[in-house]
Design a protein around this motif. Structure first.
Motif, PDB file in Angstrom:
ATOM      1  N   VAL A 176       8.962  18.518  19.864  1.00 45.64           N
ATOM      2  CA  VAL A 176       8.738  19.242  21.406  1.00 45.64           C
ATOM      3  C   VAL A 176       9.689  19.876  21.844  1.00 45.64           C
ATOM      4  CG1 VAL A 176       7.698  19.048  23.514  1.00 45.64           C
ATOM      5  CG2 VAL A 176       6.609  17.916  21.656  1.00 45.64           C
ATOM      6  N   ALA A 177      11.172  19.388  22.045  1.00 45.29           N
ATOM      7  CA  ALA A 177      12.102  19.878  22.768  1.00 45.29           C
ATOM      8  C   ALA A 177      12.786  21.045  22.493  1.00 45.29           C
ATOM      9  CB  ALA A 177      13.205  18.817  22.776  1.00 45.29           C
ATOM     10  N   PRO A 178      12.800  21.357  20.850  1.00 46.84           N
ATOM     11  CA  PRO A 178      13.131  22.710  20.408  1.00 46.84           C
ATOM     12  C   PRO A 178      12.326  23.688  20.796  1.00 46.84           C
ATOM     13  CG  PRO A 178      13.643  21.116  18.741  1.00 46.84           C
ATOM     14  CD  PRO A 178      12.659  20.374  19.752  1.00 46.84           C
ATOM     15  N   LEU A 179      10.918  23.616  20.979  1.00 43.74           N
ATOM     16  CA  LEU A 179       9.994  24.525  21.280  1.00 43.74           C
ATOM     17  C   LEU A 179      10.233  24.795  23.118  1.00 43.74           C
ATOM     18  CD1 LEU A 179       6.834  23.366  19.601  1.00 43.74           C
ATOM     19  CD2 LEU A 179       8.221  25.426  18.991  1.00 43.74           C
ATOM     20  N   ILE A 180      10.365  23.626  23.539  1.00 43.07           N
ATOM     21  CA  ILE A 180      10.803  23.824  24.947  1.00 43.07           C
ATOM     22  C   ILE A 180      11.949  24.752  25.313  1.00 43.07           C
ATOM     23  CG2 ILE A 180      11.458  22.756  27.251  1.00 43.07           C
ATOM     24  CD1 ILE A 180       9.511  20.401  26.318  1.00 43.07           C
ATOM     25  N   GLU A 181      13.063  24.502  24.394  1.00 45.36           N
ATOM     26  CA  GLU A 181      14.094  25.334  24.538  1.00 45.36           C
ATOM     27  C   GLU A 181      14.071  26.789  24.186  1.00 45.36           C
ATOM     28  OE1 GLU A 181      18.614  25.495  22.733  1.00 45.36           O
ATOM     29  OE2 GLU A 181      17.602  23.330  22.762  1.00 45.36           O
ATOM     30  N   ASP A 182      12.926  27.086  23.108  1.00 48.10           N
ATOM     31  CA  ASP A 182      12.545  28.221  22.772  1.00 48.10           C
ATOM     32  C   ASP A 182      11.963  29.283  24.261  1.00 48.10           C
ATOM     33  OD1 ASP A 182      13.729  27.956  20.269  1.00 48.10           O
ATOM     34  OD2 ASP A 182      11.660  27.706  19.447  1.00 48.10           O
ATOM     35  N   VAL A 183      11.312  28.366  24.572  1.00 44.03           N
ATOM     36  CA  VAL A 183      10.562  28.871  25.992  1.00 44.03           C
ATOM     37  C   VAL A 183      11.785  29.187  27.065  1.00 44.03           C
ATOM     38  CG1 VAL A 183       8.844  28.654  27.924  1.00 44.03           C
ATOM     39  CG2 VAL A 183       8.157  27.949  25.579  1.00 44.03           C
ATOM     40  N   ILE A 184      12.288  28.363  27.364  1.00 49.83           N
ATOM     41  CA  ILE A 184      13.493  28.328  28.395  1.00 49.83           C
ATOM     42  C   ILE A 184      14.316  29.615  27.864  1.00 49.83           C
ATOM     43  CG2 ILE A 184      15.406  27.103  29.502  1.00 49.83           C
ATOM     44  CD1 ILE A 184      13.766  24.675  29.645  1.00 49.83           C
ATOM     45  N   GLN A 185      14.739  29.801  26.714  1.00 49.01           N
ATOM     46  CA  GLN A 185      15.697  30.577  26.205  1.00 49.01           C
ATOM     47  C   GLN A 185      14.910  31.983  26.634  1.00 49.01           C
ATOM     48  OE1 GLN A 185      18.904  30.835  24.742  1.00 49.01           O
ATOM     49  NE2 GLN A 185      18.636  32.976  25.715  1.00 49.01           N
ATOM     50  N   ARG A 186      13.708  32.140  26.485  1.00 52.35           N
ATOM     51  CA  ARG A 186      12.930  33.297  26.775  1.00 52.35           C
ATOM     52  C   ARG A 186      12.879  33.459  28.291  1.00 52.35           C
ATOM     53  NH1 ARG A 186       7.005  34.205  24.097  1.00 52.35           N
ATOM     54  NH2 ARG A 186       8.562  34.280  22.142  1.00 52.35           N
ATOM     55  N   ALA A 187      12.725  32.634  29.140  1.00 54.85           N
ATOM     56  CA  ALA A 187      13.041  32.684  30.630  1.00 54.85           C
ATOM     57  C   ALA A 187      14.590  33.111  30.855  1.00 54.85           C
ATOM     58  CB  ALA A 187      12.619  31.283  31.301  1.00 54.85           C
ATOM     59  N   VAL A 188      15.486  32.681  30.129  1.00 54.50           N
ATOM     60  CA  VAL A 188      16.946  33.081  30.334  1.00 54.50           C
ATOM     61  C   VAL A 188      16.969  34.502  29.951  1.00 54.50           C
ATOM     62  CG1 VAL A 188      19.506  32.952  29.667  1.00 54.50           C
ATOM     63  CG2 VAL A 188      17.963  30.929  30.111  1.00 54.50           C
ATOM     64  N   THR A 189      16.449  35.132  28.959  1.00 48.33           N
ATOM     65  CA  THR A 189      16.523  36.238  28.549  1.00 48.33           C
ATOM     66  C   THR A 189      15.705  37.347  29.381  1.00 48.33           C
ATOM     67  OG1 THR A 189      16.519  35.549  26.163  1.00 48.33           O
ATOM     68  CG2 THR A 189      15.901  37.682  26.462  1.00 48.33           C
ATOM     69  N   THR A 190      14.640  36.787  29.892  1.00 47.07           N
ATOM     70  CA  THR A 190      13.970  37.865  30.683  1.00 47.07           C
ATOM     71  C   THR A 190      14.333  37.659  32.271  1.00 47.07           C
ATOM     72  OG1 THR A 190      12.355  36.106  31.270  1.00 47.07           O
ATOM     73  CG2 THR A 190      11.818  37.625  29.340  1.00 47.07           C
ATOM     74  N   GLY A 191      15.457  36.867  32.344  1.00 47.63           N
ATOM     75  CA  GLY A 191      16.016  36.924  33.749  1.00 47.63           C
ATOM     76  C   GLY A 191      15.339  36.130  34.683  1.00 47.63           C
TER      77      GLY A 191
END
Length: 198
Positions: free
Chosen positions: A128-143
């Motif tokens: 689960v944690a790597p998938l959450i990190e993918d979502v959070i990386q997307r949040a970082v990428t989109t600002g």
């Protein structure tokens, strides 16, 4: 065996595994004792799960499945990442704090071999944690928030879960209501936005 029949049978076996786990603990929960409780053959148990660790890994994976589905669907459909975290929060808390999760964690704490704890870590947080990190990386990428994503993931999980798992496992806290899950999920995202401002 037809898929729906196999699924029903798997659920019956896994329910029996939880019963044996609660009654005997992980060390004494043999494949044979679970097979007898489920009224199925020992051969079926080994054919489907491989061994006891495989069976309990399947329990953890099933418990985490809804959270994994929420995350994968959100990533596939490009759902707004902070909304994904709000939606995920109650699902993840429910998976971590329900009676099945509590039984698994209590058994893992008492298992001197450490194999159940390893299965919990790999099939639960490790998935689960790597998938959450993918979502959070997307949040970082989109600002939507700032990074780094790995640190923000740890903070999000800490804000969401805190010490609730431990308190449930040691029987210091009753199950939470759905409204409490929703509140914690929203608060975790708000905290993430405060600590990692866009």
């Amino acid at each position: 065996m037809q898929d729906h029949k196999k699924e029903a049978r798997s659920q019956q076996i896994e329910d029996a595994a939880y019963e044996v786990l609660r009654d005997k603990g992980y060390g004494a929960a043999s494949m044979l004792s679970i097979a007898k409780k489920a009224k199925c053959s020992n051969e079926t148990m080994y054919r489907w799960y491989g061994d006891k660790v495989g069976l309990f890994r399947a329990l953890v994976e099933r418990n985490a499945q809804q959270a994994v589905t929420v995350l994968n669907d959100a990533l596939d459909q490009n759902v707004e990442p902070l909304q994904t975290l709000r939606d995920l929060g109650p699902v993840l808390l429910s998976a971590l704090l329900d009676e099945k999760a509590v039984a698994l964690n209590r058994a893992a704490a008492a298992d001197t071999t450490g194999e159940l704890a390893l299965a919990l870590a790999q099939a639960g947080r490790g998935t689960v944690a790597p998938l959450i990190e993918d979502v959070i990386q997307r949040a970082v990428t989109t600002g939507a928030i700032s990074g780094p994503a790995d640190e923000a993931t740890e903070v999000y999980l800490s804000l969401l879960i805190g010490d609730l798992q431990i308190r449930r496992v040691v029987a210091r806290m009753p199950p939470l209501e759905d409204a409490a899950y929703q509140h914690r999920a929203a608060r975790a995202v708000d905290g993430l936005k405060t600590l990692f401002p866009a």
